[in-house]
Design a protein around this motif. Structure first.
Motif, short mmCIF file in Angstrom:
data_model
loop_
_atom_site.label_atom_id
_atom_site.label_comp_id
_atom_site.label_asym_id
_atom_site.label_seq_id
_atom_site.Cartn_x
_atom_site.Cartn_y
_atom_site.Cartn_z
N ARG A 32 -28.81 17.61 -32.60
CA ARG A 32 -28.75 19.02 -33.03
C ARG A 32 -27.79 19.14 -34.20
N GLY A 33 -28.17 19.90 -35.18
CA GLY A 33 -27.33 20.10 -36.36
C GLY A 33 -26.32 21.20 -36.14
N ILE A 34 -25.81 21.72 -37.23
CA ILE A 34 -24.83 22.80 -37.16
C ILE A 34 -25.58 24.08 -36.84
N GLN A 35 -25.21 24.70 -35.75
CA GLN A 35 -25.85 25.93 -35.31
C GLN A 35 -25.13 27.12 -35.92
N VAL A 36 -25.91 28.04 -36.41
CA VAL A 36 -25.36 29.27 -36.95
C VAL A 36 -25.76 30.38 -35.99
N ALA A 37 -24.78 31.13 -35.53
CA ALA A 37 -25.04 32.20 -34.57
C ALA A 37 -25.83 33.31 -35.25
N GLY A 38 -26.77 33.88 -34.51
CA GLY A 38 -27.63 34.92 -35.06
C GLY A 38 -26.91 36.24 -35.26
N ALA A 39 -25.99 36.56 -34.39
CA ALA A 39 -25.29 37.84 -34.49
C ALA A 39 -23.79 37.58 -34.44
N THR A 40 -23.04 38.49 -34.99
CA THR A 40 -21.58 38.35 -34.97
C THR A 40 -21.07 38.91 -33.66
N ARG A 41 -20.51 38.05 -32.87
CA ARG A 41 -19.92 38.45 -31.60
C ARG A 41 -18.88 37.42 -31.20
N PHE A 42 -18.28 37.62 -30.07
CA PHE A 42 -17.20 36.74 -29.63
C PHE A 42 -17.66 35.30 -29.52
N SER A 43 -18.85 35.07 -29.01
CA SER A 43 -19.30 33.70 -28.77
C SER A 43 -19.75 33.00 -30.05
N SER A 44 -19.86 33.71 -31.18
CA SER A 44 -20.29 33.08 -32.43
C SER A 44 -19.34 31.96 -32.85
N PHE A 45 -18.05 32.23 -32.80
CA PHE A 45 -17.09 31.20 -33.19
C PHE A 45 -17.18 29.99 -32.27
N SER A 46 -17.40 30.22 -31.00
CA SER A 46 -17.55 29.11 -30.05
C SER A 46 -18.76 28.25 -30.40
N ILE A 47 -19.86 28.90 -30.74
CA ILE A 47 -21.08 28.17 -31.13
C ILE A 47 -20.81 27.35 -32.39
N HIS A 48 -20.15 27.95 -33.37
CA HIS A 48 -19.84 27.23 -34.61
C HIS A 48 -18.91 26.05 -34.34
N ALA A 49 -17.86 26.26 -33.57
CA ALA A 49 -16.88 25.20 -33.30
C ALA A 49 -17.52 24.04 -32.54
N ARG A 50 -18.36 24.35 -31.55
CA ARG A 50 -19.04 23.28 -30.81
C ARG A 50 -19.95 22.47 -31.71
N SER A 51 -20.68 23.13 -32.60
CA SER A 51 -21.60 22.39 -33.45
C SER A 51 -20.86 21.57 -34.51
N ILE A 52 -19.76 22.08 -35.04
CA ILE A 52 -18.96 21.29 -35.99
C ILE A 52 -18.37 20.07 -35.28
N SER A 53 -17.88 20.26 -34.08
CA SER A 53 -17.32 19.16 -33.31
C SER A 53 -18.37 18.08 -33.05
N ARG A 54 -19.56 18.52 -32.71
CA ARG A 54 -20.67 17.60 -32.42
C ARG A 54 -21.12 16.86 -33.68
N CYS A 55 -21.05 17.49 -34.85
CA CYS A 55 -21.57 16.92 -36.09
C CYS A 55 -20.50 16.30 -36.98
N LEU A 56 -19.26 16.24 -36.52
CA LEU A 56 -18.18 15.80 -37.40
C LEU A 56 -18.36 14.37 -37.89
N HIS A 57 -18.74 13.45 -37.01
CA HIS A 57 -18.90 12.05 -37.45
C HIS A 57 -20.06 11.88 -38.44
N PRO A 58 -21.22 12.52 -38.20
CA PRO A 58 -22.25 12.44 -39.24
C PRO A 58 -21.82 13.08 -40.57
N ILE A 59 -21.05 14.17 -40.52
CA ILE A 59 -20.55 14.78 -41.75
C ILE A 59 -19.62 13.81 -42.46
N GLN A 60 -18.78 13.11 -41.70
CA GLN A 60 -17.88 12.12 -42.30
C GLN A 60 -18.66 11.01 -42.98
N ARG A 61 -19.75 10.57 -42.36
CA ARG A 61 -20.57 9.52 -42.98
C ARG A 61 -21.24 10.03 -44.26
#
Length: 172
Positions: A32-61
Motif C-alpha cells: 500500500r502506498g501513501i494514503q491520503v485521507a478523504g476528509a479533514t478530521r482527527f483520524s486524518s493525521f493518523s492515516i498519514h502518519a501510518r502510511s509514511i511509516s509504512r513507506c519510509l524505507h521505499p521512499i529512502q530507496r
C-alpha cells in the motif's frame, strides 16, 4: 506534523514520485502506498502518519537512487486549517534530512512510532463509531479499548523514553 504533511503533499501532487514509489513498494510485503485521507478530521493525521511509516524505507530507496529528489515547493496541508495565517510554502529540501539515514531520520522514525501508538486506537475507534447502528455500548467499548491501550503504553517506560519519570532519592 508539518513533516508528515509535507511528505504526503509531495507524493499526492507528484505523479512521477508516486510512480517510482509504487515500483519500490513492489519489493515490500505491504504494497500500500501513501494514503491520503478523504476528509479533514482527527483520524486524518493518523492515516498519514501510518502510511509514511509504512513507506519510509521505499521512499529512502527512491531518494538514494535519485528517482525522487524533494526539490520542489509544496504547500502545507495544515496551513490551510489556520485562519490567522497565509498558506506557508515550504521547500521539500528541508524534509530530506528526515528521510536520509542519520540521527534526524531515527528521531523521525521514533516520533512516527509514538504517534502511531497513540493515535491508531483512537482512529480505529472513530471508524468503528461511524457506523449506522452505533449504540452507547459500542461507544463505551471503544473508550475502554483506548484506555487499556494507553495504560499498557504508558506503563512500559521503554516505549516512551522521553515521557518517563525519574525518581530522585532524597539525600541522607
Amino acid at each position: 506534523m508539518s513533516i508528515v504533511s509535507a511528505i504526503t503533499t509531495y507524493f499526492s501532487h507528484s505523479n512521477y514520485a508516486t510512480h517510482h514509489l509504487k515500483e519500490e513498494l513492489k519489493k515490500e510485503k505491504d504494497q500500500r502506498g501513501i494514503q491520503v485521507a478523504g476528509a479533514t478530521r482527527f483520524s486524518s493525521f493518523s492515516i498519514h502518519a501510518r502510511s509514511i511509516s509504512r513507506c519510509l524505507h521505499p521512499i529512502q530507496r527512491c531518494l538514494a537512487s535519485g528517482t525522487v529528489k524533494f526539490d520542489t515547493a509544496v504547500v502545507s496541508f495544515f496551513s490551510f486549517l489556520r485562519k490567522d495565517s497565509v498558506a506557508e510554502w515550504k521547500q521539500t529540501k528541508s524534509i530530506r534530512k528526515y528521510i536520509e539515514p542519520g540521527p534526524d531520520c531515527l528521531k523521525f522514525q521514533l516520533d512516527l512510532h509514538n504517534v502511531n501508538q497513540l493515535l491508531t486506537p483512537i482512529a480505529r475507534g472513530l471508524e468503528t463509531l461511524e457506523g449506522q447502528n452505533t449504540t452507547c455500548s459500542d461507544v463505551f467499548h471503544v473508550y475502554i479499548g483506548i484506555a487499556v491501550n494507553f495504560v499498557a503504553m504508558f506503563s512500559d517506560r521503554g516505549k516512551f523514553p522521553s515521557h518517563s519519570t525519574f525518581i530522585i532519592a532524597p539525600s541522607s
